[in-house]
Design an enzyme around this catalytic site. Structure first.
Site, PDB file in Angstrom:
ATOM      1  CD  GLU A   1       0.154  -2.510  44.283  1.00  0.00           C
ATOM      2  OE1 GLU A   1       0.797  -3.346  44.079  1.00  0.00           O
ATOM      3  OE2 GLU A   1      -1.144  -2.256  43.806  1.00  0.00           O
TER       4      GLU A   1
ATOM      5  CD  GLU B   1      -1.524   0.859  40.530  1.00  0.00           C
ATOM      6  OE1 GLU B   1      -1.775  -0.576  40.386  1.00  0.00           O
ATOM      7  OE2 GLU B   1      -0.384   1.068  40.860  1.00  0.00           O
TER       8      GLU B   1
END
Ligand code: P53
Length: 476
Positions: free
Chosen positions: A176, A374
């Protein structure tokens, strides 16, 4: 029959610092996750100057996966996992980050962990840097504000690639990486880049500089990885929260587009190997004068990624009204609620169609294979009178998202490699440090204060997900 390929990578995802615990064992050093306290929804985690006695640091013990991974992987196998996404704790391999020789005990731990996965035919999917850089690199070098971090990261990456080249095929560089687009708050710049700010500093400039060094480090790692094993699949990892215009007002449309650019230019650099024009113009306008050499720009071109890994939990919405004339996105200021969407107990918008939108958007933008690494619902779980956890809310969330994922493959022709729901076993929340915010198919007996037996229990979603995998997404 859906068109999901037979070798579709169903599995689950975790990160080392959120489940391993054993923060001082096997020669491990202190990571940035080890100096963050437990907090709760709406209360930010405190980042302390080193580890302070008497404070609650939930990552120190986490769920003790370090000692219990065999039992846990056996449970993943029982669900039929084809892959398991985890990260390598940088501090197990280089405890301080600036050593020249790796720590053999740390390397051995991941050898054993990957062997245990492979024993069941579970493919490891590995993130190199997932919010857990050595804390020493923060105090001694200022984290990624320092160019030296590129070499420290590459030393770590090279050691991992060489050691695990026959065990791990799927890699990601920085988890991320784009969270730090929210540089107004302390959490993302610290966990992404080891950044701490002094008052009066230009946070934004420092963030873009750090992100640049990371993008260079990532590109070099991709290149080195492919030299070590040409079969490696090395991806980037982006937190994908699509930003919708709150109305059809043209200024809202433009605001949403400009905001998307600020959150996702990271992917452009990873995929196309260069900065988009809107970013270079922005840097000029802001007079950032970033340290970005000709050599760097060459490196970016040579290390483009093989696929895009991304997380998807929620969508955002935006209005132009709070911003300025230039539509400069400020994530802490500009987002607004979306009346069409429900939110989780932690205020995250639940938007399954947003996943289909995301899969199409990323395909339109980058034309690369995608990997949903995710997705999931953080929720409170309670044992019912029959001694079981009936987590139908979690099943409903995942089912709705998988349905949209399959539509994106079947109807939209998206090239999708796999799906690994987040926190397949309950673990410490990254954002809040809570245990209470649970994502797992497997319940872990531990509470926010750190009490509990650490015993594992199968939730209803465990059996449901097992059927989903066995039917390759037919039985939802
Ligand atoms: P937690 C914010 C927004 C989207 C994803 O998050 C985020 C965050 C950071 O909180 O993080 C990712 O635990 C991250 C994981 C994290 C997971 O999402 O705050 O990659 O490490 O645990 C869920 O509920």
């Amino acid at each position: 029959m859906s068109r999901l390929p037979n070798d579709f990578l169903w599995g689950g995802a975790v990160a080392a610092h959120q489940l391993e615990g054993a923060w001082k064992e096997g020669g491990k050093g202190v990571s940035v996750a080890d100096v963050m306290t437990a907090a709760e929804h709406g209360v930010p985690r405190e980042i302390t100057d080193g580890v302070i006695e008497g404070k609650n640091y939930p990552n120190h013990e986490a769920i003790d996966f370090y000692h219990r991974y065999k039992e846990d992987i056996q449970l993943f196998h029982e669900m039929g996992f084809k892959c398991f996404r985890t990260s390598i704790a940088w501090t197990r391999i280089f405890p301080n980050g600036d050593e020249t020789e790796p720590n053999e005990k740390g390397l051995k731990f991941y050898d054993d962990l990957f062997d245990e996965c492979l024993k069941y035919g579970i493919e490891p999917v590995v993130t190199l840097s997932h919010f857990e850089m050595p804390y020493h690199l923060v105090t001694e070098y200022g984290g990624f504000r320092n160019r030296k971090l590129i070499d420290f990261f590459l030393r770590f990456a090279r050691v991992c690639f060489e050691r695990y080249k026959d065990k791990v095929k799927y890699w990601m560089t920085f988890n991320e990486i784009n969270n730090q687009a929210n540089f107004h708050e302390d959490f993302a710049p610290f966990t992404n880049s080891g950044l701490r700010f002094n008052t009066g500093e230009d946070r934004e400039r420092i963030m873009y500089q750090a992100a640049h060094y990371e993008l260079v480090a990532s590109a070099k790692a991709v290149k080195i990885g492919h030299e070590i094993n040409p079969d490696f699949q090395i991806g980037c990892m982006i937190a994908m929260c699509p930003i919708y215009p709150s109305t059809s007002h043209p200024k809202d449309i433009l605001m949403a587009q400009k905001a998307m650019q600020k959150r996702y230019y990271f992917a452009d650099v990873h995929v196309h190997g260069k900065y988009p024009g809107y970013m270079t113009r922005y840097f000029e306008r802001k007079k950032f004068h970033l340290d970005m050499t000709k050599e760097d720009l060459g490196v970016l071109r040579e290390g483009t990624v093989d696929y895009i890994g991304f997380s998807y939990y929620m969508s955002f919405a935006i209005s132009h009204q709070k911003s300025n004339e230039a539509y400069d996105y400020n994530e802490s200021r500009d987002l607004v609620g979306n009346d069409y969407i429900e939110t989780s107990d932690w205020g995250w918008a639940i938007d399954p169609e947003g996943l289909r939108y995301t899969l199409n958007w990323l395909t339109d933008m980058y034309h690369l294979p995608l990997f949903i690494v995710e997705n999931g619902l953080g929720a409170v779980d309670k044992f019912a009178d029959d001694g079981k956890i009936h987590d139908d809310y979690r099943i409903n969330y995942l089912r709705a998202h998988i349905e949209q994922m399959i539509k994106a493959v079947d109807e939209d022709g998206v090239d999708l490699m796999g799906y690994t729901p987040w926190g397949c076993i309950d673990l410490v929340s990254a954002g809040t440090g809570e245990m209470k915010k649970r994502y797992g198919f497997i319940y872990v007996d531990k509470d926010n204060e750190g009490n509990g037996t650490l015993d594992r229990y199968r939730k209803d979603s465990f059996y449901w997900y097992k059927d989903v995998i066995a039917s390759n997404g037919e039985k939802l």
